[in-house]
Design a protein around this motif. Structure first.
Motif, PDB file in Angstrom:
ATOM      1  N   ALA A   1       0.829  -1.206   0.000  1.00 38.73           N
ATOM      2  CA  ALA A   1       0.000   0.000   0.000  1.00 38.73           C
ATOM      3  C   ALA A   1       0.865   1.258   0.000  1.00 38.73           C
ATOM      4  O   ALA A   1       0.588   2.222  -0.723  1.00 38.73           O
ATOM      5  CB  ALA A   1      -0.934  -0.011   1.205  1.00 38.73           C
ATOM      6  N   ALA A   2       1.953   1.234   0.799  1.00 36.57           N
ATOM      7  CA  ALA A   2       2.837   2.405   0.862  1.00 36.57           C
ATOM      8  C   ALA A   2       3.524   2.637  -0.482  1.00 36.57           C
ATOM      9  O   ALA A   2       3.653   3.784  -0.935  1.00 36.57           O
ATOM     10  CB  ALA A   2       3.877   2.212   1.962  1.00 36.57           C
ATOM     11  N   GLU A   3       3.959   1.562  -1.136  1.00 39.27           N
ATOM     12  CA  GLU A   3       4.604   1.695  -2.441  1.00 39.27           C
ATOM     13  C   GLU A   3       3.644   2.249  -3.479  1.00 39.27           C
ATOM     14  O   GLU A   3       4.006   3.119  -4.276  1.00 39.27           O
ATOM     15  CB  GLU A   3       5.144   0.337  -2.904  1.00 39.27           C
ATOM     16  CG  GLU A   3       6.365  -0.145  -2.144  1.00 39.27           C
ATOM     17  CD  GLU A   3       6.810  -1.517  -2.594  1.00 39.27           C
ATOM     18  OE1 GLU A   3       7.944  -1.904  -2.277  1.00 39.27           O
ATOM     19  OE2 GLU A   3       6.012  -2.222  -3.258  1.00 39.27           O
ATOM     20  N   LEU A   4       2.429   1.740  -3.466  1.00 39.72           N
ATOM     21  CA  LEU A   4       1.436   2.191  -4.441  1.00 39.72           C
ATOM     22  C   LEU A   4       1.087   3.659  -4.229  1.00 39.72           C
ATOM     23  O   LEU A   4       0.985   4.436  -5.193  1.00 39.72           O
ATOM     24  CB  LEU A   4       0.176   1.322  -4.342  1.00 39.72           C
ATOM     25  CG  LEU A   4      -0.911   1.567  -5.387  1.00 39.72           C
ATOM     26  CD1 LEU A   4      -0.363   1.359  -6.800  1.00 39.72           C
ATOM     27  CD2 LEU A   4      -2.098   0.633  -5.146  1.00 39.72           C
ATOM     28  N   GLU A   5       0.935   4.057  -2.979  1.00 38.20           N
ATOM     29  CA  GLU A   5       0.613   5.450  -2.684  1.00 38.20           C
ATOM     30  C   GLU A   5       1.763   6.371  -3.087  1.00 38.20           C
ATOM     31  O   GLU A   5       1.546   7.460  -3.646  1.00 38.20           O
ATOM     32  CB  GLU A   5       0.307   5.599  -1.193  1.00 38.20           C
ATOM     33  CG  GLU A   5      -0.111   7.002  -0.774  1.00 38.20           C
ATOM     34  CD  GLU A   5      -1.404   7.462  -1.456  1.00 38.20           C
ATOM     35  OE1 GLU A   5      -1.565   8.686  -1.629  1.00 38.20           O
ATOM     36  OE2 GLU A   5      -2.228   6.586  -1.801  1.00 38.20           O
ATOM     37  N   ALA A   6       2.992   5.932  -2.812  1.00 41.29           N
ATOM     38  CA  ALA A   6       4.149   6.748  -3.179  1.00 41.29           C
ATOM     39  C   ALA A   6       4.251   6.906  -4.690  1.00 41.29           C
ATOM     40  O   ALA A   6       4.566   7.990  -5.201  1.00 41.29           O
ATOM     41  CB  ALA A   6       5.424   6.109  -2.626  1.00 41.29           C
TER      42      ALA A   6
ATOM     43  N   ARG B   1       1.755   6.739  -6.908  1.00 37.40           N
ATOM     44  CA  ARG B   1       0.664   7.608  -7.372  1.00 37.40           C
ATOM     45  C   ARG B   1       0.974   9.083  -7.090  1.00 37.40           C
ATOM     46  O   ARG B   1       0.694   9.954  -7.913  1.00 37.40           O
ATOM     47  CB  ARG B   1      -0.639   7.188  -6.705  1.00 37.40           C
ATOM     48  CG  ARG B   1      -1.240   5.908  -7.298  1.00 37.40           C
ATOM     49  CD  ARG B   1      -2.459   5.476  -6.547  1.00 37.40           C
ATOM     50  NE  ARG B   1      -3.142   4.381  -7.226  1.00 37.40           N
ATOM     51  CZ  ARG B   1      -4.037   3.591  -6.659  1.00 37.40           C
ATOM     52  NH1 ARG B   1      -4.355   3.778  -5.384  1.00 37.40           N
ATOM     53  NH2 ARG B   1      -4.610   2.627  -7.350  1.00 37.40           N
ATOM     54  N   THR B   2       1.561   9.333  -5.931  1.00 40.89           N
ATOM     55  CA  THR B   2       1.926  10.715  -5.602  1.00 40.89           C
ATOM     56  C   THR B   2       3.001  11.225  -6.560  1.00 40.89           C
ATOM     57  O   THR B   2       2.938  12.360  -7.041  1.00 40.89           O
ATOM     58  CB  THR B   2       2.430  10.801  -4.156  1.00 40.89           C
ATOM     59  OG1 THR B   2       1.398  10.360  -3.263  1.00 40.89           O
ATOM     60  CG2 THR B   2       2.832  12.218  -3.795  1.00 40.89           C
TER      61      THR B   2
ATOM     62  N   ALA C   1      -0.902  12.096  -8.637  1.00 38.08           N
ATOM     63  CA  ALA C   1      -2.252  11.822  -8.147  1.00 38.08           C
ATOM     64  C   ALA C   1      -2.694  12.910  -7.178  1.00 38.08           C
ATOM     65  O   ALA C   1      -1.926  13.370  -6.332  1.00 38.08           O
ATOM     66  CB  ALA C   1      -2.299  10.463  -7.450  1.00 38.08           C
ATOM     67  N   GLY C   2      -3.942  13.341  -7.314  1.00 38.37           N
ATOM     68  CA  GLY C   2      -4.489  14.368  -6.451  1.00 38.37           C
ATOM     69  C   GLY C   2      -4.149  15.770  -6.873  1.00 38.37           C
ATOM     70  O   GLY C   2      -4.585  16.740  -6.245  1.00 38.37           O
TER      71      GLY C   2
ATOM     72  N   ILE D   1       1.494   1.821 -12.735  1.00 36.56           N
ATOM     73  CA  ILE D   1       0.824   1.191 -11.590  1.00 36.56           C
ATOM     74  C   ILE D   1       0.690  -0.311 -11.816  1.00 36.56           C
ATOM     75  O   ILE D   1       0.908  -1.118 -10.913  1.00 36.56           O
ATOM     76  CB  ILE D   1      -0.550   1.841 -11.354  1.00 36.56           C
ATOM     77  CG1 ILE D   1      -0.355   3.283 -10.847  1.00 36.56           C
ATOM     78  CG2 ILE D   1      -1.375   1.038 -10.356  1.00 36.56           C
ATOM     79  CD1 ILE D   1      -1.646   4.061 -10.715  1.00 36.56           C
TER      80      ILE D   1
END
Length: 398
Positions: free
Chosen positions: A262-267, A269-270, A274-275, A292
């Motif tokens: 989850a941390a890798e995926l969020e990093a 995307r950022t 993302a966002g 991704i």
């Protein structure tokens, strides 16, 4: 203090590597031939192949030949040095694409240190294409590049003959329990009694000894695995024990995934925007799909490898138990791999005898080989449990 202090029970290897560092530093008292551009570290699991490679890399980068406390030493050991690149496969193999990228980066001049160093921790996992890509670099290396390969042995199944012939070998041995216990007490602050026990039952594997001494879950896992020989008494036990062992492996893989995926995926995307808001945000979001998916693919491969590693560790424990049973049955006066299970070993030896122990040991080793050949784990483990119940390994049909 030296970067080689954590290389347990390997005085000959330390002497050879220290001489190589001195030669690389231009020391006139050491022959220049002591240093070369490609090295192959071999030895049994837990002997410290990757520890030796990283310590050697740190000593080469260090202006004081491996002091252990300068920025070069600390960042190299931590895996963050700008000129030391590590190749650690997250899946079951190292791809040609990954190796080509590493070789290309290694051709650059050093940024902060004196060498560009490539550490390949699992060289036995190189695909044929990756081996060929590495071979070209090893045959004609850049002047300031050093390749450090780690593999279980020099057997052609582990490292191709062409690559091996261009490397200088450093053979590591299984460290003695006393040496392992000493480093656990000195470096990790572990209680001497716990360190002695962990070192005695770890089969010469330093990392395993540390984990057994510090992690109650690891001790429980070992106890559960070594209860299998007594638990497989009926056909229903074959499937029950197989299911539990496979479930343990999946649970371990899920634990790794929970901590990292989850941390890798969020990093990622950022990093891909993302966002974000603005004119290019929608375009960036559409273009991130491929990256991704690639990350998810690599995470799946890592999960598969974690499952296989847990299963292999369990099989190593079982093979050590049946080795003890065999030596007990034959009356051999050698130390046991599991001295804390002396009563269980003696009881099992009386029940199945040397022939039964040998056939079961062969079955465990055959299961390890099947997993290496990518046989489905459920099939391989259920076949093993059936053979433990029957008391004889399936004949080799090759």
């Amino acid at each position: 203090m030296s970067v080689f202090d954590d290389l347990v029970g390997q005085p000959d290897a330390v002497a050879e590597l220290t001489a190589a560092v001195a030669a690389a530093d231009g020391d006139p008292s050491v022959p220049a031939a002591a240093m070369t551009h490609a090295w192959l570290f071999t030895g049994p699991p837990g002997s410290g192949r990757s520890v030796a490679a990283r310590a050697f890399a740190a000593a080469l980068e260090c202006p004081d030949r491996g002091c252990g406390h300068c920025a070069h030493c600390r960042t190299t050991v931590a895996g963050t040095h700008a000129d030391v690149r590590s190749v650690v496969p997250e899946g079951l193999s190292i791809s040609v694409k990954e190796m080509r990228a590493v070789v290309q980066l290694a051709a650059r001049r050093p940024a902060t240190g004196r060498w560009q160093i490539v550490v390949i921790e699992d060289a036995d996992r190189l695909t044929e294409g990756a081996s060929n890509a590495l071979l070209k670099a090893v045959e004609e290396p850049p002047a300031h590049t050093v390749f450090l390969l780690c593999a279980p042995s020099t057997h052609p199944d582990d490292v191709s003959v062409t690559i091996r012939s261009r490397c200088r070998g450093v053979a590591l041995r299984t460290p003695a329990p006393a040496a392992i216990a000493e480093v656990l007490v000195r470096r990790d602050g572990i209680d001497p009694e716990a360190a002695d026990w962990a070192a005695a039952v770890a089969g010469g594997h330093v990392g395993r000894a540390r984990r057994l001494a510090t992690d109650p879950a690891a001790r429980d896992e070992r106890t559960r695995i070594l209860s299998v020989p007594a638990a497989v008494r009926a056909l229903s036990d074959v499937f029950a024990e197989s299911t539990e062992l496979l479930g343990t492996a999946k649970q371990a893989a899920a634990g790794v995934a929970e901590r990292r995926d989850a941390a890798e995926l969020e990093a990622l995307r950022t990093a891909l925007g993302a966002g974000g808001t603005g004119k290019g945000a929608a375009t960036a979001a559409r273009g991130s799909t491929g990256a991704i998916r690639e990350l998810e693919r690599r995470q799946k491969l890592r999960s598969t490898r974690t499952e296989r590693d847990v299963l292999d560790r369990a099989l190593v424990d079982l093979s050590g138990f049946y080795r003890d049973v065999l030596t007990q049955g034959l009356g051999a006066r050698v130390p046991l791999n599991n001295p804390d299970l002396d009563d269980d070993v003696r009881t099992t030896a009386e029940r199945i005898g040397p022939a039964g122990a040998l056939s079961r040991l062969e079955a465990v080793l055959a299961c390890r080989e099947a997993l290496e050949l990518n046989v489905k784990p459920q099939i391989a483990v259920e076949a093993l449990m059936a053979q433990l119940l029957a008391g004889s390994a399936v004949p080799d049909g090759r």
